[in-house]
Design an enzyme around this catalytic site. Structure first.
Site, short mmCIF file in Angstrom:
data_model
loop_
_atom_site.label_atom_id
_atom_site.label_comp_id
_atom_site.label_asym_id
_atom_site.label_seq_id
_atom_site.Cartn_x
_atom_site.Cartn_y
_atom_site.Cartn_z
N THR A 178 0.82 -1.20 0.00
CA THR A 178 0.00 0.00 0.00
C THR A 178 0.87 1.26 0.00
OG1 THR A 178 -1.51 -1.26 1.40
CG2 THR A 178 -1.98 1.09 1.11
N MET A 296 0.88 -2.45 3.86
CA MET A 296 0.09 -3.07 4.93
C MET A 296 0.56 -4.50 5.15
SD MET A 296 -4.06 -3.64 4.91
CE MET A 296 -4.05 -4.48 3.34
#
Length: 364
Positions: A178, A296
């Site tokens: 991410t 993430m």
């Protein structure tokens, strides 16, 4: 705490599907749905959502135009809903460049298994977006210039010969998730053309990795391409794992080659950063440089630790510059990092390390 979500999509069916899957999570709530950005603008003022999901192709105002205005006037976490087409993937990359935190491909609505997988993915990404640090794009500027004035290989010995050894023996391995598209772009754009090969994993679906590699190739001095099974790794080239396969590196006579495998996901991902890093630990050893960027989860942490234990030098992006401080945090927590640096310095640190190592090899 319940995370408030505003769904923006011109399709009534998609608004219904998104509302149902998001509301199925006890910690998430769709507080409103909007058929276009004009309606969404008023809902943002009255509902004060924590996260938006945003379609790209909509009436009255294009999703990208809306996103650009939103990030300029009221930056907030946005998850894009993207179509699995080349046009959709290119628009999604633009959205990430404009400041969207992440994206989710539009789901296939013809299977229960597909809807369940989509539910898990979008709920995870909404939670992640809520805890993310939205990146407000800087004003338009020229592409970053390389951080070294001379190419890496122009470190010259006392006899005046140019060392090619480091270019062919050393490899740089990069993992991200991410926020990683912009982070990888910044690192690669800081690299000179004459550079050891780079192998990269960014968590993305297949169509998106093809578009991402093409986009990077047009921005960087390095050549950037999707990795192919069995191809020889050459200096001056960055290889991106395709979205359908794990990427690993294998030592062969005179150098290295890329290996692709459509085996089971690792850490819920394929491609997985850990697969690439673990292969570097066994096949490249102390000739590797490992880089872990924003993302993430924990993918890549164990592989980076194995690299460091095998003699590689490793670096992680710092918390302040990460969109999501997940993967670098996990790597730091288990002792997998030699250094931590803000994103703007990661490329410089990698180049400095490579130059330092090459100078030592020349003196030896």
């Amino acid at each position: 705490m319940v995370i408030k979500v505003l769904v923006i999509d011109d399709s009534a069916l998609m608004r219904s599907v998104l509302s149902e899957v998001i509301n199925s999570a006890p910690d998430l709530e769709v507080v409103g749905t909007a058929p276009d950005p004009i309606a969404a603008r008023e809902m943002i003022k009255t509902l004060n959502p924590d996260v938006l999901t945003l379609d790209i192709e909509m009436p009255k105002m294009d999703g990208l135009d809306f996103l650009a205005r939103l990030m300029r006037l009221r930056p907030m976490p946005v998850v894009m809903i993207s179509s699995l087409t080349r046009r959709g993937s290119e628009a999604t990359l633009q959205a990430l460049e404009l400041g969207a935190v992440d994206f989710v491909p539009k789901p296939r609505l013809d299977s229960t298994a597909g809807i369940e997988a989509y539910r898990v993915e979008i709920c995870d990404k909404v939670r992640c977006a809520f805890g993310a640090r939205p990146r407000v794009p800087a004003a338009a500027s020229p592409s970053p210039k390389p951080l070294l004035r001379e190419p890496l290989g122009q470190v010259v010995s006392a006899t005046g010969s140019v060392s090619e050894r480091a270019l062919h023996e050393r490899l740089v391995l990069i993992g991200a998730s991410t926020g990683g598209t912009e982070a990888i772009k910044e690192v690669l754009c800081s690299m000179p053309e004459q550079m050891p090969a780079i192998l990269m994993v960014q968590h993305m679906p297949e169509m998106f990795t093809a578009s991402f590699a093409k986009r990077l190739d047009g921005l960087c001095r390095l050549r950037v391409k999707e990795a192919e099974h069995g191809e020889r790794v050459v200096p001056g080239t960055a290889y991106l794992a395709p979205g359908h396969s794990h990427l690993s590196v294998r030592r062969v006579a005179g150098g290295y080659q890329c290996e692709l495998a459509q085996s089971e996901p690792v850490n819920r991902h394929r491609p997985a950063v850990d697969v690439l890093f673990q292969s570097a630990a066994t096949q490249v050893g102390a000739n590797a440089v490992g880089v872990i960027l924003t993302g993430m989860g924990k993918d890549g942490a164990q592989g980076l630790l194995a690299m460091r234990q095998a003699g590689a030098w490793t670096i992680g992006q710092d918390q302040e510059s990460c969109v999501v401080y997940g993967m670098p945090r996990e790597a730091a927590a288990i002792g997998a990092l030699d250094e931590v640096a803000p994103l703007r310095e990661v490329g410089l640190r990698v180049l400095s390390r490579l130059r330092m190592t090459e100078k030592r090899s020349i003196k030896a």
